[in-house]
Write a protein that holds these residues in place. Structure first.
Motif, PDB file in Angstrom:
ATOM      1  N   LYS A 208     -31.974 -43.356 -18.857  1.00 34.64           N
ATOM      2  CA  LYS A 208     -31.609 -42.956 -17.338  1.00 34.64           C
ATOM      3  C   LYS A 208     -30.174 -42.474 -17.405  1.00 34.64           C
ATOM      4  O   LYS A 208     -29.870 -41.502 -16.791  1.00 34.64           O
ATOM      5  CB  LYS A 208     -32.208 -43.903 -16.187  1.00 34.64           C
ATOM      6  CG  LYS A 208     -31.804 -43.404 -14.869  1.00 34.64           C
ATOM      7  CD  LYS A 208     -32.449 -44.222 -14.061  1.00 34.64           C
ATOM      8  CE  LYS A 208     -32.285 -43.622 -12.584  1.00 34.64           C
ATOM      9  NZ  LYS A 208     -32.873 -44.464 -11.349  1.00 34.64           N
ATOM     10  N   LYS A 209     -29.225 -43.258 -18.188  1.00 31.54           N
ATOM     11  CA  LYS A 209     -27.886 -43.070 -18.182  1.00 31.54           C
ATOM     12  C   LYS A 209     -27.510 -41.712 -18.482  1.00 31.54           C
ATOM     13  O   LYS A 209     -26.640 -41.059 -18.332  1.00 31.54           O
ATOM     14  CB  LYS A 209     -27.093 -43.834 -18.675  1.00 31.54           C
ATOM     15  CG  LYS A 209     -27.120 -45.335 -18.018  1.00 31.54           C
ATOM     16  CD  LYS A 209     -26.178 -46.367 -18.619  1.00 31.54           C
ATOM     17  CE  LYS A 209     -26.719 -46.858 -19.998  1.00 31.54           C
ATOM     18  NZ  LYS A 209     -25.867 -47.848 -20.588  1.00 31.54           N
ATOM     19  N   ASP A 210     -28.362 -41.408 -19.567  1.00 33.67           N
ATOM     20  CA  ASP A 210     -28.272 -39.786 -20.002  1.00 33.67           C
ATOM     21  C   ASP A 210     -29.276 -38.938 -19.907  1.00 33.67           C
ATOM     22  O   ASP A 210     -29.887 -38.131 -20.567  1.00 33.67           O
ATOM     23  CB  ASP A 210     -27.952 -40.057 -21.725  1.00 33.67           C
ATOM     24  CG  ASP A 210     -27.870 -38.965 -22.535  1.00 33.67           C
ATOM     25  OD1 ASP A 210     -26.696 -38.318 -21.918  1.00 33.67           O
ATOM     26  OD2 ASP A 210     -28.295 -38.636 -23.603  1.00 33.67           O
ATOM     27  N   PHE A 211     -29.882 -39.007 -18.447  1.00 32.01           N
ATOM     28  CA  PHE A 211     -31.032 -38.235 -18.112  1.00 32.01           C
ATOM     29  C   PHE A 211     -30.730 -36.699 -18.190  1.00 32.01           C
ATOM     30  O   PHE A 211     -31.771 -35.713 -18.473  1.00 32.01           O
ATOM     31  CB  PHE A 211     -31.586 -38.661 -16.849  1.00 32.01           C
ATOM     32  CG  PHE A 211     -33.008 -38.206 -16.531  1.00 32.01           C
ATOM     33  CD1 PHE A 211     -34.016 -38.724 -17.324  1.00 32.01           C
ATOM     34  CD2 PHE A 211     -32.927 -37.290 -15.792  1.00 32.01           C
ATOM     35  CE1 PHE A 211     -35.134 -38.196 -17.065  1.00 32.01           C
ATOM     36  CE2 PHE A 211     -34.495 -36.697 -15.320  1.00 32.01           C
ATOM     37  CZ  PHE A 211     -35.365 -37.167 -16.040  1.00 32.01           C
ATOM     38  N   ALA A 212     -29.518 -36.172 -17.785  1.00 28.74           N
ATOM     39  CA  ALA A 212     -29.263 -34.746 -17.791  1.00 28.74           C
ATOM     40  C   ALA A 212     -29.490 -34.289 -19.293  1.00 28.74           C
ATOM     41  O   ALA A 212     -30.215 -33.309 -19.438  1.00 28.74           O
ATOM     42  CB  ALA A 212     -27.807 -34.551 -17.752  1.00 28.74           C
ATOM     43  N   ASN A 213     -29.119 -35.073 -20.474  1.00 22.59           N
ATOM     44  CA  ASN A 213     -29.793 -34.399 -21.821  1.00 22.59           C
ATOM     45  C   ASN A 213     -31.097 -34.760 -22.158  1.00 22.59           C
ATOM     46  O   ASN A 213     -31.759 -33.866 -22.694  1.00 22.59           O
ATOM     47  CB  ASN A 213     -28.916 -35.377 -22.904  1.00 22.59           C
ATOM     48  CG  ASN A 213     -27.507 -34.829 -22.705  1.00 22.59           C
ATOM     49  OD1 ASN A 213     -27.147 -33.503 -22.620  1.00 22.59           O
ATOM     50  ND2 ASN A 213     -26.415 -35.682 -23.053  1.00 22.59           N
ATOM     51  N   GLU A 214     -31.770 -35.748 -21.571  1.00 25.46           N
ATOM     52  CA  GLU A 214     -32.980 -36.316 -21.831  1.00 25.46           C
ATOM     53  C   GLU A 214     -33.969 -35.142 -20.939  1.00 25.46           C
ATOM     54  O   GLU A 214     -34.741 -34.515 -21.671  1.00 25.46           O
ATOM     55  CB  GLU A 214     -33.314 -37.591 -21.262  1.00 25.46           C
ATOM     56  CG  GLU A 214     -32.753 -38.661 -21.811  1.00 25.46           C
ATOM     57  CD  GLU A 214     -33.357 -38.941 -23.105  1.00 25.46           C
ATOM     58  OE1 GLU A 214     -33.597 -38.164 -23.972  1.00 25.46           O
ATOM     59  OE2 GLU A 214     -33.691 -40.182 -23.264  1.00 25.46           O
ATOM     60  N   ALA A 215     -33.587 -34.720 -19.701  1.00 24.28           N
ATOM     61  CA  ALA A 215     -34.290 -33.785 -18.997  1.00 24.28           C
ATOM     62  C   ALA A 215     -34.339 -32.161 -19.746  1.00 24.28           C
ATOM     63  O   ALA A 215     -35.150 -31.778 -20.099  1.00 24.28           O
ATOM     64  CB  ALA A 215     -33.887 -33.413 -17.534  1.00 24.28           C
ATOM     65  N   ALA A 216     -32.964 -32.035 -20.571  1.00 23.71           N
ATOM     66  CA  ALA A 216     -32.855 -30.550 -20.929  1.00 23.71           C
ATOM     67  C   ALA A 216     -34.063 -30.798 -22.412  1.00 23.71           C
ATOM     68  O   ALA A 216     -34.419 -29.860 -22.659  1.00 23.71           O
ATOM     69  CB  ALA A 216     -31.528 -30.482 -21.621  1.00 23.71           C
ATOM     70  N   LEU A 217     -34.102 -31.871 -22.823  1.00 26.60           N
ATOM     71  CA  LEU A 217     -34.971 -32.059 -24.194  1.00 26.60           C
ATOM     72  C   LEU A 217     -36.414 -31.909 -23.827  1.00 26.60           C
ATOM     73  O   LEU A 217     -37.211 -31.166 -24.189  1.00 26.60           O
ATOM     74  CB  LEU A 217     -34.528 -33.616 -24.998  1.00 26.60           C
ATOM     75  CG  LEU A 217     -35.754 -33.728 -25.926  1.00 26.60           C
ATOM     76  CD1 LEU A 217     -35.583 -32.791 -26.981  1.00 26.60           C
ATOM     77  CD2 LEU A 217     -35.301 -35.159 -26.441  1.00 26.60           C
ATOM     78  N   ILE A 218     -36.928 -32.793 -22.475  1.00 23.08           N
ATOM     79  CA  ILE A 218     -38.022 -32.582 -21.975  1.00 23.08           C
ATOM     80  C   ILE A 218     -38.438 -31.068 -21.809  1.00 23.08           C
ATOM     81  O   ILE A 218     -39.536 -30.655 -22.013  1.00 23.08           O
ATOM     82  CB  ILE A 218     -38.076 -33.505 -20.809  1.00 23.08           C
ATOM     83  CG1 ILE A 218     -38.276 -34.913 -21.375  1.00 23.08           C
ATOM     84  CG2 ILE A 218     -39.520 -33.160 -20.110  1.00 23.08           C
ATOM     85  CD1 ILE A 218     -38.104 -35.953 -20.235  1.00 23.08           C
TER      86      ILE A 218
END
Length: 386
Positions: A208-218
């Motif tokens: 969650k702390k890195d969710f901007a990057n996680e969302a971009a990956l998803i």
């Protein structure tokens, strides 16, 4: 009578607020409707400053009044990505809400059609409110139960009003529901066991702390996985960032998972506790006290249902045994977390296109059944305005 009706284009902040408020009147006596957050609805229609969809699309909004009473609303939109991916001349309308009155519906739909026709569109499709990624289709089956989070709910007469205007259904989308308190069938459990033992597969929770990057990956996986689906338009980088920012407050790390194959991300599954169960008494308002209530409830939510709004496997893997294994491991891990952590008893998958054979097969294998159907309509636009 039609001559008593008054059409206005929605242009001012006060009119946009009235546009949002109309839903609360239309559904005032519907026990299954769940009020959206009014702030979210305003952001959807307020333009590029709150919704990056407007960076590649234009829209207009109208309301119909009988006397001083609002009785209907609609949008019309031309999206450059729709023209590129769904075909030249494809115009959309949406945000459709209407009393059970054909004259009101005809005025709304004809206004949207004329606007599209004036911009060179040759066919009108709808409803899309505002895009395929928001609330596509009108509900045609499954009345009698409330929707889960981020799913639309409509009055039963909408399809009748739309069809009377000459529209024909072109695509159905289904939601599927399955019990998750008990393990899935033995066949699925064997596949999951093989996947858990496979050293090439790693299933991880999002950070969650890195969710901007996680969302971009998803959403990169999503754009690839869904690229051949009917209605697909890619999410732009600004839209990806916007979605990530909006989702972050309701991200639960154990409910959103990414699958890696040989260290490479190849699939994902997003699931959400049914936040509609937590917001029923807010009546769409976060202030003055709704925000505090919602924040408290979101800390450790307990719900009856979860929803899986998005799932995808990279196209290069689709159709393989490995894809099935990865998919079922993702589903099983989400099932365990939903049951054990959030107390959920049912899971909703959807929507799923009627002709999406692989996803339908997965739903059927785990014992899911169709609970709701949404339909997208289309009508050719003649050259003359009427």
């Amino acid at each position: 009578m039609a001559d008593q009706l008054r059409l206005i284009e929605v242009l001012t902040p006060k009119q946009r607020q009235a546009f949002v408020e109309l839903q609360f009147t239309i559904y005032a006596d519907d026990p299954d409707w769940r009020a959206p957050l009014k702030s979210e609805m305003r952001e959807l229609i307020d333009g590029a400053k709150t919704n990056p969809w407007f960076e590649h699309a234009e829209a207009a909004f109208w309301m119909v009044y009988r006397g001083d009473t609002a009785v209907g609303r609609i949008s019309a939109q031309v999206d450059q990505l729709v023209l590129q991916y769904m075909g030249a001349g494809t115009g959309h309308w949406g945000m459709f809400e209407c009393i059970d009155d054909q004259a009101v519906a005809d005025l709304l739909l004809s206004t949207a059609e004329n606007w599209l026709r004036a911009r060179g569109m040759t066919r009108a499709q709808g409803p899309f409110s505002l895009s395929i990624w928001d609330e596509p289709g009108v509900m045609v089956a499954g009345f009698g139960t409330p929707p889960t989070v981020m799913m639309a709910h409509h009055r039963s007469w909408y399809s009748k009003l739309i069809e009377a205007r000459g529209y024909v259904g072109i695509k159905d989308m289904h939601t599927w529901e399955v019990q998750i308190t008990h393990p899935f069938p033995d066949t699925v459990q064997r596949i999951v066991a093989m996947g858990e033992k496979n050293p090439r597969i790693r299933i991880r929770e999002v950070v969650k702390k890195d969710f901007a990057n996680e969302a971009a990956l998803i959403l990169d996986i999503l754009n690839d996985a869904w690229s051949t689906n009917w209605g697909f338009v890619p999410l732009t980088p600004h839209e990806v960032a916007h979605v990530g920012k909006k989702l972050k407050p309701i991200v639960y790390e154990d409910m959103i998972r990414i699958a890696e194959l040989d260290g490479v991300p190849v699939a994902f599954m997003i699931s959400l506790p049914d936040l509609n169960e937590l917001m029923g008494d807010l009546n769409g308002k976060l202030f003055p006290f709704g925000w505090a209530k919602l924040l408290w409830r979101l800390r450790k939510p307990k719900v009856n249902r979860i929803r899986v709004p998005l799932m995808g496997v990279r196209k290069s893997l689709q159709g393989t045994r490995m894809a099935s294994m990865v998919a079922f491991v993702l589903i099983e891990y989400i099932r365990r977390a939903a049951r054990d952590v959030y107390g959920a008893k049912r899971g909703e998958i959807g929507w799923i296109l009627e002709d999406n054979g692989p996803m339908r097969s997965i739903a059927e294998v785990i014992g899911a059944e169709i609970t709701r159907t949404y339909r997208v309509y289309e009508k050719p636009l003649s050259a003359e305005v009427h």
